[in-house]
Design an enzyme around this catalytic site. Structure first.
Site, PDB file in Angstrom:
ATOM      1  N   HIS A  84       0.825  -1.211   0.000  1.00 23.78           N
ATOM      2  CA  HIS A  84       0.000   0.000   0.000  1.00 23.78           C
ATOM      3  C   HIS A  84       0.859   1.261   0.000  1.00 23.78           C
ATOM      4  CE1 HIS A  84      -3.483  -2.450   0.746  1.00 23.78           C
ATOM      5  NE2 HIS A  84      -3.002  -2.898   1.896  1.00 23.78           N
ATOM      6  N   HIS A 109       5.279   7.038   6.568  1.00 27.22           N
ATOM      7  CA  HIS A 109       5.031   6.530   5.221  1.00 27.22           C
ATOM      8  C   HIS A 109       4.609   7.622   4.250  1.00 27.22           C
ATOM      9  CE1 HIS A 109       0.965   6.043   7.008  1.00 27.22           C
ATOM     10  NE2 HIS A 109       0.601   6.448   5.827  1.00 27.22           N
ATOM     11  N   HIS A 111       2.501   8.940   0.526  1.00 24.58           N
ATOM     12  CA  HIS A 111       1.429   8.784  -0.462  1.00 24.58           C
ATOM     13  C   HIS A 111       1.827   9.560  -1.706  1.00 24.58           C
ATOM     14  CE1 HIS A 111      -1.488   7.196   2.519  1.00 24.58           C
ATOM     15  NE2 HIS A 111      -0.746   7.909   3.342  1.00 24.58           N
ATOM     16  N   THR A 209      -6.068   7.154   7.394  1.00 21.09           N
ATOM     17  CA  THR A 209      -6.570   7.327   6.026  1.00 21.09           C
ATOM     18  C   THR A 209      -6.596   6.012   5.255  1.00 21.09           C
ATOM     19  OG1 THR A 209      -4.390   7.855   5.124  1.00 21.09           O
ATOM     20  CG2 THR A 209      -5.706   9.702   5.961  1.00 21.09           C
ATOM     21  N   THR A 210      -6.300   4.929   5.957  1.00 23.05           N
ATOM     22  CA  THR A 210      -6.401   3.602   5.344  1.00 23.05           C
ATOM     23  C   THR A 210      -7.247   2.732   6.268  1.00 23.05           C
ATOM     24  OG1 THR A 210      -4.368   2.914   6.475  1.00 23.05           O
ATOM     25  CG2 THR A 210      -4.138   3.690   4.219  1.00 23.05           C
TER      26      THR A 210
END
Ligand SMILES: *[C@@H]1O[C@H](CO)[C@@H](O)[C@H](O)[C@H]1NC(C)=O
Length: 329
Positions: A84, A109, A111, A209-210
């Protein structure tokens, strides 16, 4: 974007997503997340579009203080392609201050969008997305998921100059091209992934957000953006796969679209600079200033007149006094 997730708790939270397969697009895409993960359909979801004309200035919001981010120790850090995103594990010696509670670091992480795209951030400011987003997650050492995490993020913009902090991550992407691959990166100054100035930010209550989208995240969205170079963005958009083996699918567009704000308030730690007024208001302001100037001119004119009259009067009285003195002498 870059998330800095802090602490084991978050790792645990992010790991226990219930095991349902999810993606950003397609039959398991974000529109369908609530089917398997009901909280994704909640009314306090992230990301959001931050409309800067409706934020509330809160002068008491202290700046976020990243502790230990500039000294991440001597142990190598794990960099993981989880299918992801690319996720950097952070040592639990790192924590975030300046928040209502102390959050310990877990991971960071990113995006990003598809190859060549200028969109990839999750949060938007005045409906404007940026190429990518960087976030730092802090978690509380508590037992339930409702007290989970705090994320901070810096949406990068593309420029000429390479960002040396991003290089520490991006130069290892080719070692983890396939899902579930992990590599070690030498410890580096993680602080450099955050903006120089941490005083200017937006603060609101939101969610992961996941999936499972737990609504337990206190978000800090930095106003300042980091900069990455075109080459760095290319590398981010073009290196990773979301699958373990053939058929290989590129790991791109791993961002969630903005969610409804609903009844939530967004606070700002600073007063907005920049275009505060609409054209109409500017026109009104212009007319107001002109009228104000005119009044001031008139006032100055009348005061000057008055002073002149007074001076004349004074002169008369002086003349009179001296005349009298002369008479007396
Ligand atoms: C977040 O929610 C908590 C609990 O309802 C509240 O006390 C706090 O003020 C909220 N923070 C923001 C930034 O809205």
């Amino acid at each position: 974007m870059l998330f800095f997730a802090l602490l084991l708790k978050v790792t645990w939270i992010l790991a226990t997503d219930g095991g349902h397969h999810w993606t950003y697009e397609g039959p398991h895409g974000q529109d369908h997340w609530p089917t398997s993960y009901p909280e994704c359909g909640g009314d306090a979801q992230s990301p959001i579009n931050i409309q800067t004309d409706s934020v509330i200035f809160d002068p008491d919001l202290p700046a976020v203080q990243p502790h230990g981010y500039d000294q991440p120790g001597t142990e190598p850090l794990d960099l993981h392609n989880n299918g992801h995103t690319v996720q950097l594990s952070l040592p639990s010696t790192l924590h975030l201050g300046g928040l209502p509670r102390k959050y310990t670091a877990a991971q960071l992480h990113l995006h990003w969008g598809q190859k060549g795209s200028q969109e990839g951030s999750e949060h938007q400011i005045n409906s404007e997305a940026t190429v990518a987003e960087a976030c730092s997650v802090g978690a509380l050492l508590l037992q339930t998921h409702d007290s989970a995490a705090s994320l901070a993020y810096t949406p990068p913009q593309v420029g000429e100059a390479e960002n040396p902090a991003y290089r520490h991550i991006l130069s290892h992407l080719h070692e983890i091209r396939h899902k579930d691959q992990i590599t070690s990166v030498p410890p580096f100054n993680v602080r450099e992934l955050l903006p120089q100035q941490l005083e200017q930010f937006f603060r609101y209550n939101g969610s992961l957000t996941t999936p499972p989208c737990y609504q337990s995240v206190l978000w800090t969205v930095f106003h300042r953006r980091a900069q990455i170079s075109v080459e760095q963005l290319d590398k981010l958009q073009g290196t990773l796969f979301s699958t373990e083996e053939e058929p290989l699918a590129p790991l791109i567009q791993n961002y969630r679209i903005p969610q409804p704000l609903n009844q939530r308030t967004i606070f700002a730690s600073f007063v907005q600079a920049g275009p505060l007024y609409t054209t109409g208001e500017m026109l009104g302001l212009g007319v107001g200033i002109l009228a104000g100037c005119l009044c001031l001119l008139l006032a100055v004119y009348f005061i000057a007149q008055k002073i002149r009259k007074k001076r004349l009067g004074n002169r008369k009285s002086v003349a009179f006094t001296s005349a009298r003195a002369t008479t007396e002498a």
